[in-house]
Design a protein around this motif. Sequence first.
Motif, short mmCIF file in Angstrom:
data_model
loop_
_atom_site.label_atom_id
_atom_site.label_comp_id
_atom_site.label_asym_id
_atom_site.label_seq_id
_atom_site.Cartn_x
_atom_site.Cartn_y
_atom_site.Cartn_z
N GLN A 131 6.70 96.19 84.12
CA GLN A 131 6.75 95.41 82.65
C GLN A 131 5.68 94.40 82.80
OE1 GLN A 131 10.17 92.58 83.77
NE2 GLN A 131 10.83 92.84 81.63
N VAL A 132 5.19 93.73 83.92
CA VAL A 132 4.18 92.90 84.02
C VAL A 132 2.82 93.74 84.07
CG1 VAL A 132 3.30 91.16 85.62
CG2 VAL A 132 5.80 91.47 85.41
N ILE A 133 2.60 94.57 84.88
CA ILE A 133 1.38 95.22 85.32
C ILE A 133 0.63 96.12 83.84
CG2 ILE A 133 1.33 94.68 87.82
CD1 ILE A 133 1.70 97.48 88.25
N ASN A 134 1.53 96.58 83.25
CA ASN A 134 1.20 97.60 82.26
C ASN A 134 0.91 96.64 81.12
OD1 ASN A 134 1.32 99.71 84.02
ND2 ASN A 134 2.99 100.74 82.87
N ASP A 135 1.23 95.20 80.93
CA ASP A 135 0.83 94.54 79.61
C ASP A 135 -0.77 94.29 79.57
OD1 ASP A 135 0.63 92.49 78.10
OD2 ASP A 135 2.16 91.25 78.85
N PRO A 136 -1.05 95.08 78.54
CA PRO A 136 -2.42 94.95 78.22
C PRO A 136 -3.28 93.61 78.25
CG PRO A 136 -1.47 95.66 76.38
CD PRO A 136 -0.29 95.65 77.49
N ASN A 177 11.26 89.95 87.21
CA ASN A 177 9.99 89.90 87.87
C ASN A 177 9.40 88.51 87.54
OD1 ASN A 177 9.25 92.59 88.60
ND2 ASN A 177 9.62 93.24 86.38
N THR A 178 8.60 87.93 88.35
CA THR A 178 7.89 86.95 88.38
C THR A 178 6.57 86.88 88.95
OG1 THR A 178 9.92 85.27 88.45
CG2 THR A 178 7.70 84.36 88.97
N VAL A 179 5.45 86.47 88.18
CA VAL A 179 4.20 86.50 88.88
C VAL A 179 4.08 85.23 89.85
CG1 VAL A 179 1.58 86.51 88.63
CG2 VAL A 179 3.22 88.00 87.10
N ASP A 180 4.10 85.46 91.12
CA ASP A 180 3.88 84.33 92.07
C ASP A 180 2.64 83.64 92.08
OD1 ASP A 180 6.57 84.07 92.57
OD2 ASP A 180 6.32 84.83 94.88
N GLU A 181 1.60 84.42 92.09
CA GLU A 181 0.08 84.03 92.29
C GLU A 181 -0.74 84.84 91.67
OE1 GLU A 181 -1.48 81.93 96.12
OE2 GLU A 181 -1.17 84.29 96.44
N ILE A 182 -1.91 84.80 91.23
CA ILE A 182 -3.26 85.17 90.71
C ILE A 182 -4.55 84.59 91.13
CG2 ILE A 182 -4.56 86.27 89.00
CD1 ILE A 182 -2.16 86.66 87.13
N THR A 183 -5.02 85.46 92.14
CA THR A 183 -6.27 84.77 92.69
C THR A 183 -7.54 85.68 92.58
OG1 THR A 183 -5.80 85.60 95.07
CG2 THR A 183 -4.98 83.29 94.38
N THR A 184 -8.73 85.17 92.89
CA THR A 184 -9.73 86.01 92.99
C THR A 184 -10.83 85.63 94.14
OG1 THR A 184 -11.59 86.92 91.46
CG2 THR A 184 -10.93 84.49 91.15
#
Lengths: 150, 131
Positions: free
Chosen positions: A70-75, A107-114
Amino acid sequence: MPLDQTFAGRTWPPTETYLVGREKIREFARAIGATEAEYHDPEAARALGYPDVVAPPTFPVTITMAASRQVINDPTLGLDYTRVVHGDQKFAYTRPMVAGDAVVCVNTVDEITTRGGHWFITVRTEVRTEDGEPVVTAWSKLVQRGEESA
Amino acid sequence: MGDVLEPQTFRITRADLVRYAGASGDFNPIHWSERTATGVGLPGVIAHGMFTMALVGRAATAWAGAGDAVKEFSVRFSRPVPVPDTDEGTEVIVTAAVKEVTENGDTRLALTATCNGDKVLSLAQALVGKR
């Protein structure tokens, strides 16, 4: 490709109900070679106080991995799945999953880092029954490898 | 404290990966197609990380003597587990040692998994309760 960092902190609506099946638990237990009686035999599970067979600890990923699409396939997130590897996985259990559980995932996105050309996204998936009883929380950290790395 | 489980050896063949793919619903072709795996820079078909985690989970439940004892379980996948297309496949060796006993009597296990002498997991641990 960079990920859309505005996804961090977002929570998605609950997924459709997944009904945990006795034969699915048995099939999973056989696939990992787990022979504990409570994974296979409803009577053994009942003797421990469960209504039906108990799932091995990593079984919930069969539900949470599908739910997290649901989250990671969102283009608009921008994740290139051909360059993704599984970085970390964690589970915190309120109780074991049991055949007959009708569960939904939030689902929750906790964190996005690079870092170093790589992108890291941690998706937290809370699994609870339709009645709202918490069962298990899963955290999956996915790594999108940079273009230059093998 | 310091109680260790005798190292457990798990043999993994391509057939195991196919069975796990079906049981788990993870049909990523890097776990069954040599062409796809080498095409993305892997040495060959690799095991599902979650399959390795499941084997480590077996060691944790074996230590506890209870399939329902795990309260928390976490790993970092540090290296892939290549599985050659042979009858022997490969071997993953899992160890478990007591790291601490918590105030309420749960046990935190430090877990390791190695393949061909390389650590394939890091920061692997499980919190297990007594039945």
